[in-house]
Design a protein around this motif. Structure first.
Motif, PDB file in Angstrom:
ATOM      1  N   ILE A 170      11.349 -10.475 -10.624  1.00  0.00           N
ATOM      2  CA  ILE A 170      10.371 -10.625 -10.236  1.00  0.00           C
ATOM      3  C   ILE A 170       9.280 -10.174 -11.255  1.00  0.00           C
ATOM      4  O   ILE A 170       8.370 -10.682 -12.103  1.00  0.00           O
ATOM      5  N   GLY A 171       9.480  -9.186 -11.429  1.00  0.00           N
ATOM      6  CA  GLY A 171       8.116  -8.336 -12.331  1.00  0.00           C
ATOM      7  C   GLY A 171       8.073  -7.289 -11.629  1.00  0.00           C
ATOM      8  O   GLY A 171       8.530  -6.415 -10.862  1.00  0.00           O
ATOM      9  N   ASN A 172       6.709  -7.047 -12.206  1.00  0.00           N
ATOM     10  CA  ASN A 172       5.914  -5.906 -12.781  1.00  0.00           C
ATOM     11  C   ASN A 172       4.275  -6.272 -11.990  1.00  0.00           C
ATOM     12  O   ASN A 172       3.975  -7.077 -12.127  1.00  0.00           O
ATOM     13  N   PHE A 173       4.089  -4.784 -11.265  1.00  0.00           N
ATOM     14  CA  PHE A 173       2.379  -5.056 -10.749  1.00  0.00           C
ATOM     15  C   PHE A 173       1.769  -3.647 -10.342  1.00  0.00           C
ATOM     16  O   PHE A 173       2.430  -2.561 -10.810  1.00  0.00           O
ATOM     17  N   THR A 174       0.284  -4.140 -10.397  1.00  0.00           N
ATOM     18  CA  THR A 174      -0.529  -2.431 -10.715  1.00  0.00           C
ATOM     19  C   THR A 174      -0.935  -2.117  -9.756  1.00  0.00           C
ATOM     20  O   THR A 174      -1.713  -2.506  -8.703  1.00  0.00           O
ATOM     21  N   ALA A 175      -0.570  -1.565  -8.703  1.00  0.00           N
ATOM     22  CA  ALA A 175      -1.438  -0.871  -7.802  1.00  0.00           C
ATOM     23  C   ALA A 175      -2.787   0.038  -8.389  1.00  0.00           C
ATOM     24  O   ALA A 175      -2.799   1.023  -9.510  1.00  0.00           O
ATOM     25  N   ASP A 176      -3.603   0.271  -7.173  1.00  0.00           N
ATOM     26  CA  ASP A 176      -5.035   1.147  -7.725  1.00  0.00           C
ATOM     27  C   ASP A 176      -5.333   2.622  -7.697  1.00  0.00           C
ATOM     28  O   ASP A 176      -3.890   2.878  -7.099  1.00  0.00           O
ATOM     29  N   GLU A 177      -6.531   2.993  -7.704  1.00  0.00           N
ATOM     30  CA  GLU A 177      -6.173   4.313  -7.307  1.00  0.00           C
ATOM     31  C   GLU A 177      -6.057   4.852  -6.203  1.00  0.00           C
ATOM     32  O   GLU A 177      -6.053   6.137  -5.985  1.00  0.00           O
ATOM     33  N   ASN A 178      -6.106   3.649  -4.589  1.00  0.00           N
ATOM     34  CA  ASN A 178      -6.182   3.676  -3.931  1.00  0.00           C
ATOM     35  C   ASN A 178      -4.553   3.954  -3.156  1.00  0.00           C
ATOM     36  O   ASN A 178      -3.847   3.696  -1.927  1.00  0.00           O
ATOM     37  N   ASN A 196      -3.121   0.579  -3.748  1.00  0.00           N
ATOM     38  CA  ASN A 196      -3.025  -1.176  -3.377  1.00  0.00           C
ATOM     39  C   ASN A 196      -2.451  -1.345  -4.565  1.00  0.00           C
ATOM     40  O   ASN A 196      -3.199  -0.984  -5.039  1.00  0.00           O
ATOM     41  N   ALA A 197      -1.837  -2.498  -4.385  1.00  0.00           N
ATOM     42  CA  ALA A 197      -1.233  -3.647  -5.322  1.00  0.00           C
ATOM     43  C   ALA A 197      -0.685  -4.777  -4.004  1.00  0.00           C
ATOM     44  O   ALA A 197      -0.325  -5.419  -3.727  1.00  0.00           O
ATOM     45  N   SER A 198      -1.566  -6.007  -5.491  1.00  0.00           N
ATOM     46  CA  SER A 198      -0.543  -7.658  -5.013  1.00  0.00           C
ATOM     47  C   SER A 198       0.180  -8.147  -6.360  1.00  0.00           C
ATOM     48  O   SER A 198      -0.784  -7.406  -6.986  1.00  0.00           O
ATOM     49  N   ILE A 199       0.411  -8.606  -6.053  1.00  0.00           N
ATOM     50  CA  ILE A 199       1.280  -9.550  -7.086  1.00  0.00           C
ATOM     51  C   ILE A 199       1.228 -11.310  -6.322  1.00  0.00           C
ATOM     52  O   ILE A 199       1.891 -11.258  -5.354  1.00  0.00           O
ATOM     53  N   SER A 200       1.681 -11.418  -6.754  1.00  0.00           N
ATOM     54  CA  SER A 200       1.919 -13.519  -6.495  1.00  0.00           C
ATOM     55  C   SER A 200       2.258 -14.670  -7.415  1.00  0.00           C
ATOM     56  O   SER A 200       2.155 -14.283  -8.769  1.00  0.00           O
ATOM     57  N   VAL A 201       3.382 -15.223  -7.238  1.00  0.00           N
ATOM     58  CA  VAL A 201       4.029 -15.973  -8.219  1.00  0.00           C
ATOM     59  C   VAL A 201       4.832 -17.064  -7.516  1.00  0.00           C
ATOM     60  O   VAL A 201       4.924 -16.924  -6.075  1.00  0.00           O
ATOM     61  N   SER A 234       0.736  -1.060  -0.003  1.00  0.00           N
ATOM     62  CA  SER A 234       0.131   0.268  -0.560  1.00  0.00           C
ATOM     63  C   SER A 234       1.177   1.858   0.065  1.00  0.00           C
ATOM     64  O   SER A 234       1.980   1.561   0.441  1.00  0.00           O
ATOM     65  N   GLY A 235       0.499   1.996  -0.226  1.00  0.00           N
ATOM     66  CA  GLY A 235       0.804   3.698  -0.752  1.00  0.00           C
ATOM     67  C   GLY A 235       2.362   3.845  -1.695  1.00  0.00           C
ATOM     68  O   GLY A 235       2.609   4.801  -1.762  1.00  0.00           O
ATOM     69  N   LEU A 236       1.649   3.208  -2.779  1.00  0.00           N
ATOM     70  CA  LEU A 236       2.111   3.609  -3.612  1.00  0.00           C
ATOM     71  C   LEU A 236       1.517   4.720  -4.620  1.00  0.00           C
ATOM     72  O   LEU A 236      -0.129   4.954  -4.464  1.00  0.00           O
ATOM     73  N   GLU A 237       1.810   4.721  -5.544  1.00  0.00           N
ATOM     74  CA  GLU A 237       1.710   5.884  -7.267  1.00  0.00           C
ATOM     75  C   GLU A 237       0.586   4.905  -7.499  1.00  0.00           C
ATOM     76  O   GLU A 237       0.507   3.987  -7.803  1.00  0.00           O
ATOM     77  N   ALA A 238      -0.640   4.843  -8.458  1.00  0.00           N
ATOM     78  CA  ALA A 238      -1.888   4.836  -8.908  1.00  0.00           C
ATOM     79  C   ALA A 238      -0.452   3.790 -10.266  1.00  0.00           C
ATOM     80  O   ALA A 238       0.187   5.129 -10.685  1.00  0.00           O
ATOM     81  N   ALA A 283      10.135   2.443  -7.352  1.00  0.00           N
ATOM     82  CA  ALA A 283       8.799   3.446  -8.212  1.00  0.00           C
ATOM     83  C   ALA A 283       8.252   3.446  -9.221  1.00  0.00           C
ATOM     84  O   ALA A 283       6.922   4.102  -9.999  1.00  0.00           O
ATOM     85  N   GLY A 284       8.993   2.817 -10.125  1.00  0.00           N
ATOM     86  CA  GLY A 284       8.628   2.479 -11.950  1.00  0.00           C
ATOM     87  C   GLY A 284       8.637   1.335 -12.290  1.00  0.00           C
ATOM     88  O   GLY A 284       8.305   0.373 -11.799  1.00  0.00           O
ATOM     89  N   VAL A 285       8.492   0.985 -13.671  1.00  0.00           N
ATOM     90  CA  VAL A 285       8.021   0.018 -13.913  1.00  0.00           C
ATOM     91  C   VAL A 285       9.286  -0.414 -14.715  1.00  0.00           C
ATOM     92  O   VAL A 285      10.770   0.492 -15.164  1.00  0.00           O
ATOM     93  N   ASP A 286       9.634  -1.572 -14.786  1.00  0.00           N
ATOM     94  CA  ASP A 286      10.416  -2.868 -15.498  1.00  0.00           C
ATOM     95  C   ASP A 286      10.211  -3.086 -16.907  1.00  0.00           C
ATOM     96  O   ASP A 286       9.714  -3.795 -16.653  1.00  0.00           O
TER      97      ASP A 286
END
Length: 188
Positions: free
Chosen positions: A124-132, A134-139, A74-78, A164-167
């Motif tokens: 591991i890769g990338n995952f997406t934070a929602d407008e709030n 929050n993000a999750s990823i499972s590997v 949590s606490g990520l930028e969307a 902070a950014g995208v791989d």
């Protein structure tokens, strides 16, 4: 006759003691097998870095030679963010750089898992934070282990970093993923 009775009682007690000893041994063996086959699990708490508010947990669970990782942040930028395993569990620096570079025990180029040109074990890769935020990823992978002692697979003593950014999966050696906004040590 008295001696025969004492001898029979002694033999009976010996037989009972042997049976109890056998039962005890069987119990110990069963408990040991259950312990070996039981899933290993480590929960990593992520702490904010680089003046961010990013936190969360990452749970690694190993069952039958396969490690499942579930990260909740949590606490990520969307938007999209990279997540990697780094060389060290040392999260002491304010920017998270004390963890070193990506964990790469097989000396491969940075990349995306499953690509023939190679990838780091920590990519591991990338995952997406929602407008709030929050993000999750499972590997799930058999390329990691928890405490097995194999330097090319063992994740103990490594760090997990949220960027902070995208791989981009191509820029060497980091994927141009930006600053380190959260960090946690994979330790028992």
């Amino acid at each position: 006759m008295k001696k025969l009775s004492i001898l029979l009682i002694s033999l009976s007690l010996s037989t009972i003691a042997c049976k109890n000893e056998k039962k005890s041994t069987e119990t110990v063996v069963k408990e040991t097998i259950e312990e070996v086959l039981a899933p290993k699990s480590i929960t990593v708490n992520l702490s904010a870095k680089s003046d961010s508010n990013v936190s969360g947990t990452v749970v690694f669970t190993e069952t039958n030679g396969t490690v499942n990782m579930v990260a909740t942040v949590s606490g990520l930028e969307a938007g999209e963010h990279a997540i990697h395993i780094h060389q060290s569990s040392d999260c002491s620096s304010p920017d998270g750089k004390s963890t070193g570079g990506h964990w790469n025990p097989t000396n491969q180029p940075h990349g995306k898992w499953g690509i023939e040109t190679g990838y780091h074990k920590g990519d591991i890769g990338n995952f997406t934070a929602d407008e709030n935020g929050n993000a999750s990823i499972s590997v799930e992978t058999d390329e990691w282990c928890i405490g097995c002692g194999d330097d090319t697979k063992d994740i103990l003593g490594k760090g997990i970093i949220v960027h902070a950014g995208v791989d981009d999966f191509t820029t060497q050696p980091t994927g141009d993923a930006g600053g380190r906004v959260s960090c946690g040590g994979i330790i028992e």
